[in-house]
Design a protein around this motif. Structure first.
Motif, PDB file in Angstrom:
ATOM      1  N   LEU A   1      37.242  25.081 -52.858  1.00 30.83           N
ATOM      2  CA  LEU A   1      38.444  24.352 -53.268  1.00 30.83           C
ATOM      3  C   LEU A   1      39.473  25.292 -53.894  1.00 30.83           C
ATOM      4  CD1 LEU A   1      39.806  21.556 -53.736  1.00 30.83           C
ATOM      5  CD2 LEU A   1      38.657  21.497 -55.952  1.00 30.83           C
ATOM      6  N   VAL A   2      39.015  26.179 -54.746  1.00 28.57           N
ATOM      7  CA  VAL A   2      39.913  27.128 -55.402  1.00 28.57           C
ATOM      8  C   VAL A   2      40.491  28.107 -54.383  1.00 28.57           C
ATOM      9  CG1 VAL A   2      40.028  28.986 -57.121  1.00 28.57           C
ATOM     10  CG2 VAL A   2      38.749  26.903 -57.623  1.00 28.57           C
ATOM     11  N   GLN A   3      39.644  28.554 -53.471  1.00 26.59           N
ATOM     12  CA  GLN A   3      40.115  29.480 -52.439  1.00 26.59           C
ATOM     13  C   GLN A   3      41.187  28.830 -51.563  1.00 26.59           C
ATOM     14  OE1 GLN A   3      37.073  30.781 -49.712  1.00 26.59           O
ATOM     15  NE2 GLN A   3      38.255  32.558 -49.035  1.00 26.59           N
ATOM     16  N   THR A   4      40.956  27.571 -51.187  1.00 25.43           N
ATOM     17  CA  THR A   4      41.932  26.847 -50.361  1.00 25.43           C
ATOM     18  C   THR A   4      43.266  26.703 -51.070  1.00 25.43           C
ATOM     19  OG1 THR A   4      40.162  25.607 -49.269  1.00 25.43           O
ATOM     20  CG2 THR A   4      42.365  24.663 -49.160  1.00 25.43           C
ATOM     21  N   ALA A   5      43.223  26.592 -52.415  1.00 26.00           N
ATOM     22  CA  ALA A   5      44.461  26.464 -53.195  1.00 26.00           C
ATOM     23  C   ALA A   5      45.182  27.803 -53.346  1.00 26.00           C
ATOM     24  CB  ALA A   5      44.137  25.902 -54.579  1.00 26.00           C
ATOM     25  N   GLY A   6      44.590  28.887 -52.827  1.00 27.87           N
ATOM     26  CA  GLY A   6      45.233  30.197 -52.898  1.00 27.87           C
ATOM     27  C   GLY A   6      45.161  30.853 -54.259  1.00 27.87           C
ATOM     28  N   ILE A   7      44.172  30.473 -55.056  1.00 28.79           N
ATOM     29  CA  ILE A   7      44.018  31.024 -56.404  1.00 28.79           C
ATOM     30  C   ILE A   7      42.842  31.994 -56.407  1.00 28.79           C
ATOM     31  CG2 ILE A   7      43.569  30.494 -58.837  1.00 28.79           C
ATOM     32  CD1 ILE A   7      44.657  27.661 -58.271  1.00 28.79           C
ATOM     33  N   THR A   8      43.053  33.159 -56.992  1.00 31.30           N
ATOM     34  CA  THR A   8      41.969  34.131 -57.160  1.00 31.30           C
ATOM     35  C   THR A   8      41.391  33.961 -58.553  1.00 31.30           C
ATOM     36  OG1 THR A   8      43.066  35.707 -55.685  1.00 31.30           O
ATOM     37  CG2 THR A   8      41.325  36.566 -57.141  1.00 31.30           C
TER      38      THR A   8
ATOM     39  N   LEU B   1      37.774  22.215 -61.500  1.00 38.12           N
ATOM     40  CA  LEU B   1      37.903  21.039 -62.369  1.00 38.12           C
ATOM     41  C   LEU B   1      39.369  20.743 -62.646  1.00 38.12           C
ATOM     42  CD1 LEU B   1      36.689  18.924 -64.395  1.00 38.12           C
ATOM     43  CD2 LEU B   1      36.739  20.756 -66.101  1.00 38.12           C
ATOM     44  N   LEU B   2      40.155  21.764 -62.943  1.00 38.28           N
ATOM     45  CA  LEU B   2      41.585  21.591 -63.216  1.00 38.28           C
ATOM     46  C   LEU B   2      42.318  21.051 -61.991  1.00 38.28           C
ATOM     47  CD1 LEU B   2      44.252  21.978 -64.710  1.00 38.28           C
ATOM     48  CD2 LEU B   2      44.098  24.440 -64.252  1.00 38.28           C
ATOM     49  N   LEU B   3      42.040  21.606 -60.826  1.00 38.05           N
ATOM     50  CA  LEU B   3      42.726  21.158 -59.607  1.00 38.05           C
ATOM     51  C   LEU B   3      42.392  19.701 -59.292  1.00 38.05           C
ATOM     52  CD1 LEU B   3      42.179  24.337 -57.389  1.00 38.05           C
ATOM     53  CD2 LEU B   3      44.335  23.591 -58.436  1.00 38.05           C
ATOM     54  N   LEU B   4      41.127  19.340 -59.437  1.00 37.40           N
ATOM     55  CA  LEU B   4      40.724  17.965 -59.161  1.00 37.40           C
ATOM     56  C   LEU B   4      41.338  16.991 -60.162  1.00 37.40           C
ATOM     57  CD1 LEU B   4      36.967  18.624 -58.322  1.00 37.40           C
ATOM     58  CD2 LEU B   4      38.666  17.713 -56.729  1.00 37.40           C
ATOM     59  N   ALA B   5      41.293  17.355 -61.434  1.00 35.12           N
ATOM     60  CA  ALA B   5      41.831  16.465 -62.466  1.00 35.12           C
ATOM     61  C   ALA B   5      43.339  16.303 -62.341  1.00 35.12           C
ATOM     62  CB  ALA B   5      41.462  16.997 -63.848  1.00 35.12           C
ATOM     63  N   ALA B   6      44.029  17.373 -61.948  1.00 33.70           N
ATOM     64  CA  ALA B   6      45.485  17.298 -61.799  1.00 33.70           C
ATOM     65  C   ALA B   6      45.868  16.308 -60.710  1.00 33.70           C
ATOM     66  CB  ALA B   6      46.045  18.683 -61.478  1.00 33.70           C
ATOM     67  N   ARG B   7      45.035  16.186 -59.687  1.00 30.35           N
ATOM     68  CA  ARG B   7      45.311  15.219 -58.612  1.00 30.35           C
ATOM     69  C   ARG B   7      44.831  13.823 -58.971  1.00 30.35           C
ATOM     70  NH1 ARG B   7      43.647  16.996 -52.740  1.00 30.35           N
ATOM     71  NH2 ARG B   7      44.599  14.946 -52.408  1.00 30.35           N
ATOM     72  N   ALA B   8      43.686  13.739 -59.651  1.00 27.91           N
ATOM     73  CA  ALA B   8      43.114  12.422 -59.959  1.00 27.91           C
ATOM     74  C   ALA B   8      43.808  11.743 -61.134  1.00 27.91           C
ATOM     75  CB  ALA B   8      41.625  12.571 -60.264  1.00 27.91           C
TER      76      ALA B   8
END
Length: 327
Positions: free
Chosen positions: A171-178, A35-42
């Motif tokens: 999505l989180v894995q692709t961003a390199g976040i554990t 949710l954070l990654l998507l919102a940061a881009r949108a």
């Protein structure tokens, strides 16, 4: 996913309603990090994050720190809160404490709306759990895509109800976040975990289809809420009964499910609190011509000719229950 997420946010929180940033409830798990990654881009520059430490596990502090690190990297304002979870149903009490913290944060920081990361798998699990409990239509409507934070006018939106959990994890894995993994999410002592395992073991139970069904039920429930509002406005009148306080008169001429909503609203107006199941039992008594005592309110039924329309109707009168006498 960005386009779908943006479309969902725009539908649930239109531009003309926006006053303040979109607040995000982020725990450190894969769903809320997505949710954070998507919102940061949108919505670049127009979001803020709250992470809540429930004080239930020693790892919680490091999970909050994980969220802070991601927010720092994305240049997103971050706030943390520590709450106390009262005794009782652990997951329910933790949820109540979390939403109370979100309400306080939103009011203090001028947050325009708050988003949580509930997704299609959550919705499917909720529907199955409530079916198993014999829930009514209000419960079967599942997780609402739009509501308000408790005790607040701040909108609460859930813009990921279309998304599958596996998509968010990828999505989180692709961003390199554990992400953080809460062990309670694998504890079969909780009903939701057992339902989740059942869904995973039976591929004929399609989470997307179940989530869509919950959405259709929610549409039906919204229609009933609309009808109940009309029933309240047109069929309920308030009268002042001297020093005894207000009384309500209800011309009950609608299906039972609408009667229940109107009864709950009348009881609330008279300072009481009742569940829908209690209101349903009271409606059944009144329909049979029997008095009902509910939530500190006395309801008395009658059948009267309504002069304005010239027909007989059920009329139910509600007043504060008289104090009990003791000897």
């Amino acid at each position: 996913m960005i386009a779908r997420f943006t479309e969902a946010v725009d539908e649930l929180w239109p531009d003309e309603d926006r006053e303040g940033p979109l607040g995000l409830a982020v725990s450190g798990g894969p769903d809320s990090l997505a949710l954070l990654l998507l919102a940061a881009r949108a919505l670049p520059g127009d979001i803020a994050v709250l992470s809540v430490d429930h004080g239930l596990r020693p790892e919680a502090a490091s999970e909050v720190a994980l969220v802070k690190g991601v927010c720092d990297a994305l240049d997103v304002p971050f706030t943390s809160a520590r709450v106390t979870v009262s005794a009782g149903n652990l997951q329910a009490k933790a949820r109540d404490a979390r939403y109370a913290a979100l309400s306080h944060w939103a009011d203090e920081h001028g947050i325009g709306a708050v988003a949580t990361a509930h997704h299609a798998d959550d919705q499917a699990e909720t529907l199955l759990m409530r079916l198993a409990r014999g829930s009514g239509l209000a419960g079967l409507a599942g997780v609402r895509s739009w509501s308000h934070l408790p005790e607040s006018e701040t909108p609460l939106i859930r813009p990921l109800l279309w998304a599958r959990k596996m998509e968010l994890e990828a999505l989180v894995q692709t961003a390199g976040i554990t992400p953080a993994l809460d062990p309670s999410n694998a504890n079969p002592a909780f009903d939701r975990v057992r339902v989740r395992e059942h869904l995973a073991a039976h591929d004929w139970l399609d989470a997307e289809a179940l989530s869509a069904s919950a959405g259709h039920l929610a549409e039906g429930w919204r229609a009933l809420e609309w009808y109940a509002e009309i029933d309240w406005e047109e069929m309920v009148t308030a009268e002042k009964d001297g020093d005894a306080g207000p009384t309500y008169q209800y011309y009950a001429n609608v299906p039972r499910i609408i009667q229940i909503e109107t009864l709950c609203r009348i009881i609330d107006a008279l300072g009481g609190r009742v569940s829908r199941s209690e209101a349903g039992r009271a409606a059944d008594r009144l329909w049979r011509g029997e008095n009902a005592s509910i939530g500190g309110v006395l309801a008395v039924p009658s059948i009267e000719k309504v002069a304005k329309i010239g027909v007989e109707m059920r009329v139910w009168r509600f007043s504060p229950e008289p104090p009990r006498t003791s000897h």
